[in-house]
Design a protein around this motif. Structure first.
Motif, PDB file in Angstrom:
ATOM      1  N   UNK A  49      13.453-113.739 -45.208  1.00 34.48           N
ATOM      2  CA  UNK A  49      12.200-113.943 -44.663  1.00 34.48           C
ATOM      3  C   UNK A  49      11.158-114.773 -44.721  1.00 34.48           C
ATOM      4  N   UNK A  50      11.099-114.553 -46.318  1.00 39.51           N
ATOM      5  CA  UNK A  50      10.076-116.007 -47.104  1.00 39.51           C
ATOM      6  C   UNK A  50      10.882-117.461 -46.803  1.00 39.51           C
ATOM      7  N   UNK A  51      12.023-116.897 -47.217  1.00 38.57           N
ATOM      8  CA  UNK A  51      13.165-118.665 -46.780  1.00 38.57           C
ATOM      9  C   UNK A  51      12.351-119.189 -45.316  1.00 38.57           C
ATOM     10  N   UNK A  52      12.818-118.154 -43.743  1.00 38.08           N
ATOM     11  CA  UNK A  52      12.435-118.463 -42.927  1.00 38.08           C
ATOM     12  C   UNK A  52      11.073-118.920 -43.077  1.00 38.08           C
ATOM     13  N   UNK A  53      10.267-118.201 -43.406  1.00 34.69           N
ATOM     14  CA  UNK A  53       8.575-118.317 -43.454  1.00 34.69           C
ATOM     15  C   UNK A  53       8.332-120.155 -43.692  1.00 34.69           C
ATOM     16  N   UNK A  71      11.561-134.922 -30.237  1.00 32.36           N
ATOM     17  CA  UNK A  71      12.320-134.561 -31.832  1.00 32.36           C
ATOM     18  C   UNK A  71      12.768-133.233 -31.838  1.00 32.36           C
ATOM     19  N   UNK A  72      14.619-133.327 -32.358  1.00 34.53           N
ATOM     20  CA  UNK A  72      14.775-132.047 -31.390  1.00 34.53           C
ATOM     21  C   UNK A  72      14.391-131.191 -33.828  1.00 34.53           C
ATOM     22  N   UNK A  73      14.548-129.834 -33.334  1.00 32.74           N
ATOM     23  CA  UNK A  73      13.903-129.571 -34.543  1.00 32.74           C
ATOM     24  C   UNK A  73      15.345-129.568 -35.608  1.00 32.74           C
ATOM     25  N   UNK A  74      14.445-129.454 -36.315  1.00 31.88           N
ATOM     26  CA  UNK A  74      15.491-129.606 -37.771  1.00 31.88           C
ATOM     27  C   UNK A  74      16.430-128.109 -38.034  1.00 31.88           C
ATOM     28  N   UNK A  75      17.474-128.052 -38.986  1.00 30.58           N
ATOM     29  CA  UNK A  75      18.396-126.976 -38.609  1.00 30.58           C
ATOM     30  C   UNK A  75      18.217-126.077 -39.605  1.00 30.58           C
ATOM     31  N   UNK A  76      18.112-125.056 -39.845  1.00 28.37           N
ATOM     32  CA  UNK A  76      17.578-123.892 -40.233  1.00 28.37           C
ATOM     33  C   UNK A  76      19.155-123.358 -41.063  1.00 28.37           C
ATOM     34  N   UNK A  77      18.577-122.887 -42.928  1.00 21.23           N
ATOM     35  CA  UNK A  77      19.496-122.765 -43.653  1.00 21.23           C
ATOM     36  C   UNK A  77      19.005-121.017 -43.483  1.00 21.23           C
ATOM     37  N   UNK A  78      20.276-120.629 -42.891  1.00 23.17           N
ATOM     38  CA  UNK A  78      19.410-119.105 -42.118  1.00 23.17           C
ATOM     39  C   UNK A  78      20.152-118.123 -44.048  1.00 23.17           C
ATOM     40  N   UNK A  79      21.142-118.769 -44.971  1.00 27.03           N
ATOM     41  CA  UNK A  79      21.885-118.232 -45.764  1.00 27.03           C
ATOM     42  C   UNK A  79      21.070-118.626 -47.440  1.00 27.03           C
ATOM     43  N   UNK A  80      20.008-119.406 -47.304  1.00 25.53           N
ATOM     44  CA  UNK A  80      19.450-120.260 -48.429  1.00 25.53           C
ATOM     45  C   UNK A  80      18.764-119.262 -49.837  1.00 25.53           C
ATOM     46  N   UNK A  81      18.623-117.806 -49.333  1.00 27.17           N
ATOM     47  CA  UNK A  81      18.396-117.003 -50.215  1.00 27.17           C
ATOM     48  C   UNK A  81      19.425-116.824 -50.975  1.00 27.17           C
ATOM     49  N   UNK A  82      20.784-116.968 -50.479  1.00 25.77           N
ATOM     50  CA  UNK A  82      21.697-115.979 -51.656  1.00 25.77           C
ATOM     51  C   UNK A  82      21.347-117.060 -53.106  1.00 25.77           C
TER      52      UNK A  82
END
Length: 174
Positions: A49-53, A71-82
């Protein structure tokens, strides 16, 4: 229910306090238990949740408002918190989430979004055309989804311990 920015903000403001009340001070088995391989513990969800915010909702809203569908939205790393939050105390993560969320909501307020702004569209890398209202509604549903996930994961730590009552506890059978 149709999208309403005030209703969205009401939920988004409450998520940090809800998580704090639920998780602060819990013993580690509750915080770090999960539902098996490739599932997330409550601790990992808070980091997510922190990383997504920090990287998802408002950066994408800003891209949409500044560039529309061009402009296409930047990709999001859904696993960066690990990698970002492997061993920090839960209280520290909860405090960080409250600060980050507060900053996001302050920035959202400064946008002074109009109904016309909420109807504007941008380009998601997977979904294509999306509106700002859809993005903000998703932020809200994302919070609620993860709150439900955390409660389910915690409950499942006692899935065997409840014995025969398990049949009556929907949360343990979903």
């Amino acid at each position: 229910m149709d999208f309403h920015l005030g209703h969205t903000i009401a939920v988004l403001q409450r998520t940090p306090a809800a998580l704090d009340a639920l998780l602060r001070g819990l013993p580690d088995p509750w915080l770090h238990g999960d539902e098996g391989p490739d599932t997330w513990s409550p601790y990992v969800v808070v980091g997510h949740l922190i990383h997504q915010d920090e990287t998802n909702w408002l950066p994408r809203a800003q891209t949409l408002l500044e560039h529309g569908e061009a402009t296409v939205f930047a990709d999001i790393d859904r696993f960066a918190q690990l990698e970002r939050f492997p061993n920090r105390p839960i209280g520290e993560l909860l405090d960080l989430f409250a600060r980050v969320r507060g900053d996001c909501l302050d920035r959202l307020e400064t946008l002074k979004l109009t109904p016309e702004d909420l109807a504007r569209s941008g380009t998601h890398p997977s979904f294509g055309r999306v509106t700002l209202a859809q993005l903000l509604a998703t932020w809200t549903a994302h919070d609620l989804s993860h709150l439900g996930q955390i409660v389910r994961v915690i409950a499942n730590q006692y899935a065997e311990a409840v014995g025969p009552w398990r049949d009556y506890l929907r949360i343990l059978n979903s």
